[in-house]
Design an enzyme around this catalytic site. Structure first.
Site, PDB file in Angstrom:
ATOM      1  N   GLY A  46       0.880  -1.212   0.085  1.00 55.85           N
ATOM      2  CA  GLY A  46      -0.034  -0.031  -0.099  1.00 55.85           C
ATOM      3  C   GLY A  46       0.798   1.372   0.117  1.00 55.85           C
ATOM      4  O   GLY A  46       1.972   1.382   0.365  1.00 55.85           O
ATOM      5  N   GLN A  51       2.895   9.806   1.330  1.00 57.02           N
ATOM      6  CA  GLN A  51       4.214   9.390   1.342  1.00 57.02           C
ATOM      7  C   GLN A  51       5.099   9.951   0.226  1.00 57.02           C
ATOM      8  O   GLN A  51       6.184   9.776   0.411  1.00 57.02           O
ATOM      9  CB  GLN A  51       4.208   7.989   1.483  1.00 57.02           C
ATOM     10  CG  GLN A  51       3.515   7.337   2.734  1.00 57.02           C
ATOM     11  CD  GLN A  51       3.285   5.944   2.713  1.00 57.02           C
ATOM     12  OE1 GLN A  51       2.347   5.500   2.108  1.00 57.02           O
ATOM     13  NE2 GLN A  51       4.242   5.132   3.329  1.00 57.02           N
ATOM     14  N   CYS A  91       5.750   0.017   7.252  1.00 54.54           N
ATOM     15  CA  CYS A  91       5.429   0.972   6.504  1.00 54.54           C
ATOM     16  C   CYS A  91       6.362   1.342   5.404  1.00 54.54           C
ATOM     17  O   CYS A  91       7.411   1.504   6.023  1.00 54.54           O
ATOM     18  CB  CYS A  91       4.998   2.165   7.347  1.00 54.54           C
ATOM     19  SG  CYS A  91       4.602   3.892   6.366  1.00 54.54           S
ATOM     20  N   LEU A  92       6.353   1.668   4.381  1.00 58.09           N
ATOM     21  CA  LEU A  92       7.256   2.009   3.351  1.00 58.09           C
ATOM     22  C   LEU A  92       8.012   3.338   4.001  1.00 58.09           C
ATOM     23  O   LEU A  92       9.113   3.572   3.683  1.00 58.09           O
ATOM     24  CB  LEU A  92       6.996   2.269   1.956  1.00 58.09           C
ATOM     25  CG  LEU A  92       6.541   1.076   1.252  1.00 58.09           C
ATOM     26  CD1 LEU A  92       5.809   1.265  -0.083  1.00 58.09           C
ATOM     27  CD2 LEU A  92       7.808   0.027   1.295  1.00 58.09           C
ATOM     28  N   HIS A 133      -4.742   1.705   7.459  1.00 54.24           N
ATOM     29  CA  HIS A 133      -3.232   2.123   7.353  1.00 54.24           C
ATOM     30  C   HIS A 133      -2.989   3.503   6.358  1.00 54.24           C
ATOM     31  O   HIS A 133      -2.577   4.503   6.795  1.00 54.24           O
ATOM     32  CB  HIS A 133      -2.449   0.971   7.109  1.00 54.24           C
ATOM     33  CG  HIS A 133      -1.125   1.451   7.418  1.00 54.24           C
ATOM     34  ND1 HIS A 133      -0.055   1.042   7.972  1.00 54.24           N
ATOM     35  CD2 HIS A 133      -0.089   2.258   6.245  1.00 54.24           C
ATOM     36  CE1 HIS A 133       1.274   1.464   7.859  1.00 54.24           C
ATOM     37  NE2 HIS A 133       1.101   2.287   6.743  1.00 54.24           N
ATOM     38  N   GLU A 134      -3.491   2.999   5.135  1.00 49.48           N
ATOM     39  CA  GLU A 134      -3.162   4.106   4.162  1.00 49.48           C
ATOM     40  C   GLU A 134      -4.072   5.392   4.518  1.00 49.48           C
ATOM     41  O   GLU A 134      -3.462   6.564   4.018  1.00 49.48           O
ATOM     42  CB  GLU A 134      -3.359   3.495   2.724  1.00 49.48           C
ATOM     43  CG  GLU A 134      -2.430   2.379   2.168  1.00 49.48           C
ATOM     44  CD  GLU A 134      -1.162   2.386   2.803  1.00 49.48           C
ATOM     45  OE1 GLU A 134      -0.425   3.686   2.651  1.00 49.48           O
ATOM     46  OE2 GLU A 134      -0.420   1.451   2.988  1.00 49.48           O
ATOM     47  N   HIS A 137      -2.535   7.819   6.719  1.00 43.63           N
ATOM     48  CA  HIS A 137      -1.475   8.591   6.115  1.00 43.63           C
ATOM     49  C   HIS A 137      -2.075   9.749   5.855  1.00 43.63           C
ATOM     50  O   HIS A 137      -1.497  10.856   5.690  1.00 43.63           O
ATOM     51  CB  HIS A 137      -0.761   7.895   4.890  1.00 43.63           C
ATOM     52  CG  HIS A 137       0.190   7.120   5.319  1.00 43.63           C
ATOM     53  ND1 HIS A 137       1.434   7.462   6.016  1.00 43.63           N
ATOM     54  CD2 HIS A 137       0.449   5.780   5.157  1.00 43.63           C
ATOM     55  CE1 HIS A 137       2.173   6.367   6.182  1.00 43.63           C
ATOM     56  NE2 HIS A 137       1.891   5.201   5.614  1.00 43.63           N
TER      57      HIS A 137
HETATM   58 NI    NI Z   1       2.335   3.222   5.730  1.00 43.30          NI
END
Ligand code: NI
Length: 167
Positions: A46, A51, A91-92, A133-134, A137
């Protein structure tokens, strides 16, 4: 394609609250496609526009085994929830760290697709977790916000050390 740069915690730009997409135009579609490519290249499931320092309400996800079921959600809104589900989230923007977070097990949401058409969908388990989660963000929120202060500070210190070494 050159992947988009992914901001890393504790970059303050990750705290930006995203604005609604007002029109699904070529710029938005192009950004969604580039985000998907960036996510796949980073082996993520995701990615939120926040991000990649694009502060509009757009997320991409793909939790399929073969990473061949991309989902683009524009202006996503959760309209119903059910149950609880805890998984180790990563998370990236927080590479290398995985911690348990409580989420809703099932969600129903409204969103606009890549074609500009509104739709509703249901998601459960990993897909539901990923979408939640996304969507966090887009509110400037990260999964480490659900952890204790001590744990969040520890992750912050370790990441900053790694970021300095790379710079
Ligand atoms: Ni994330």
């Amino acid at each position: 394609m050159v992947p988009l740069e992914i901001l890393e915690f504790p970059d303050p730009r990750l705290r930006t609250v995203a604005k609604p997409v007002t029109e699904v135009n070529g710029k938005i579609v192009n950004m969604a496609d580039r985000m998907l490519e960036t996510m796949y290249q980073a082996s993520g499931i995701g990615l939120a526009a926040t991000q990649v320092n694009f502060h509009q309400r757009l997320i991409v996800v793909d939790v399929s085994d073969n990473q061949d079921k991309p989902l683009i959600l524009i202006n996503p809104k959760i309209v119903a929830t059910e149950g609880e589900f805890e998984t180790n989230e990563g998370c990236l923007s927080i590479p290398g760290f995985y911690e348990p977070v409580d989420r809703f097990e099932k969600i129903q949401l409204e969103a606009i697709g890549r074609d500009g058409e509104p739709f509703t969908m249901e998601a459960e388990d990993l897909l539901a977790v990923c979408i939640q989660h996304e969507m966090d963000h887009l509110e400037g929120k990260l999964f480490v916000d659900y952890l204790s202060n001590a744990k969040r500070q520890l992750i912050r210190k370790k990441l900053q050390k790694l970021q300095k070494q790379r710079a």
